[in-house]
Design a protein around this motif. Structure first.
Motif, short mmCIF file in Angstrom:
data_model
loop_
_atom_site.label_atom_id
_atom_site.label_comp_id
_atom_site.label_asym_id
_atom_site.label_seq_id
_atom_site.Cartn_x
_atom_site.Cartn_y
_atom_site.Cartn_z
N ASP A 184 5.48 7.94 -0.77
CA ASP A 184 5.36 7.39 -2.00
C ASP A 184 4.20 8.52 -2.65
N ILE A 185 3.26 8.97 -2.06
CA ILE A 185 2.22 9.63 -2.44
C ILE A 185 2.64 11.00 -2.74
N PHE A 186 3.19 11.69 -1.93
CA PHE A 186 3.76 13.18 -2.00
C PHE A 186 5.03 13.38 -2.51
N ASP A 187 5.60 12.32 -3.30
CA ASP A 187 6.88 12.39 -3.79
C ASP A 187 6.93 12.54 -5.24
N PHE A 188 6.67 14.10 -5.41
CA PHE A 188 6.52 14.65 -6.68
C PHE A 188 7.97 15.07 -7.05
N GLU A 189 8.25 15.05 -8.44
CA GLU A 189 9.36 15.50 -8.81
C GLU A 189 9.42 16.99 -9.59
N VAL A 190 10.70 17.55 -9.52
CA VAL A 190 10.65 18.85 -10.36
C VAL A 190 10.29 18.54 -11.87
N ASN A 195 -6.66 8.33 4.34
CA ASN A 195 -6.65 9.86 4.36
C ASN A 195 -5.64 10.21 3.31
N PHE A 196 -4.64 9.54 3.18
CA PHE A 196 -3.74 10.07 2.15
C PHE A 196 -4.14 10.11 0.64
N GLN A 197 -5.02 8.99 0.37
CA GLN A 197 -5.74 9.03 -0.94
C GLN A 197 -6.89 9.93 -1.08
N VAL A 244 0.99 -1.22 0.14
CA VAL A 244 0.00 0.00 -0.05
C VAL A 244 0.96 1.22 -0.11
N PRO A 245 0.76 2.30 -0.85
CA PRO A 245 1.33 3.47 -1.00
C PRO A 245 1.47 4.09 0.18
N ASP A 246 2.36 4.66 0.99
CA ASP A 246 2.33 5.60 2.19
C ASP A 246 2.71 7.04 1.72
N PHE A 247 2.92 7.81 2.87
CA PHE A 247 3.09 9.18 2.58
C PHE A 247 4.27 9.46 1.76
#
Length: 118
Positions: free
Chosen positions: A17-23, A100-102, A12-15
């Motif tokens: 994973d979910i908020f790991d945006f790239e430039v 809650n993340f999703q 299951v993706p965690d915090f």
């Protein structure tokens, strides 16, 4: 993506994973609504300009472009544009579980139409 500890999926993706945006990542969302006297279409494009990773949060600088088209019942159309740069921080403590993340990602970003890495 998947469910932990089963034969299906990996985890299951965690915090992180979910908020790991790239430039260079780009998020786009579209709204369409229609009060009685007009039709309004709004598109918002958000681009990640910079990223910082800390032990308890991610911090991003984001460029937001917005276009609003208002079409009035009398035939007039008004188009407006706006642009700004903002800072957005996601703290791990604010997102205690995967559900809650999703929901927060969906709510915050609207409907993500495209994610375009540079």
């Amino acid at each position: 993506m998947g469910i932990q500890n089963t034969e299906f999926g990996e985890s299951v993706p965690d915090f992180w994973d979910i908020f790991d945006f790239e430039v260079g990542d780009v998020f786009q969302k579209y709204y369409y609504y229609c009060p009685f006297w007009m039709t309004c279409k709004q598109s918002i494009k958000t681009e990640v300009l910079s990223k910082e990773v800390f032990s308890d949060h991610y911090s991003y600088e984001m460029k937001i472009l917005c276009r609003i088209i208002e079409e009035f019942s009398g035939g007039n159309t008004i188009t407006t544009y706006s642009s700004n740069i903002t800072n957005q921080t996601f703290y791990k403590q604010d997102y205690p579980d995967v559900i809650n993340f999703q929901m927060t990602v969906y709510f915050y970003h609207g409907i993500i139409v495209k994610l375009i890495p540079e």
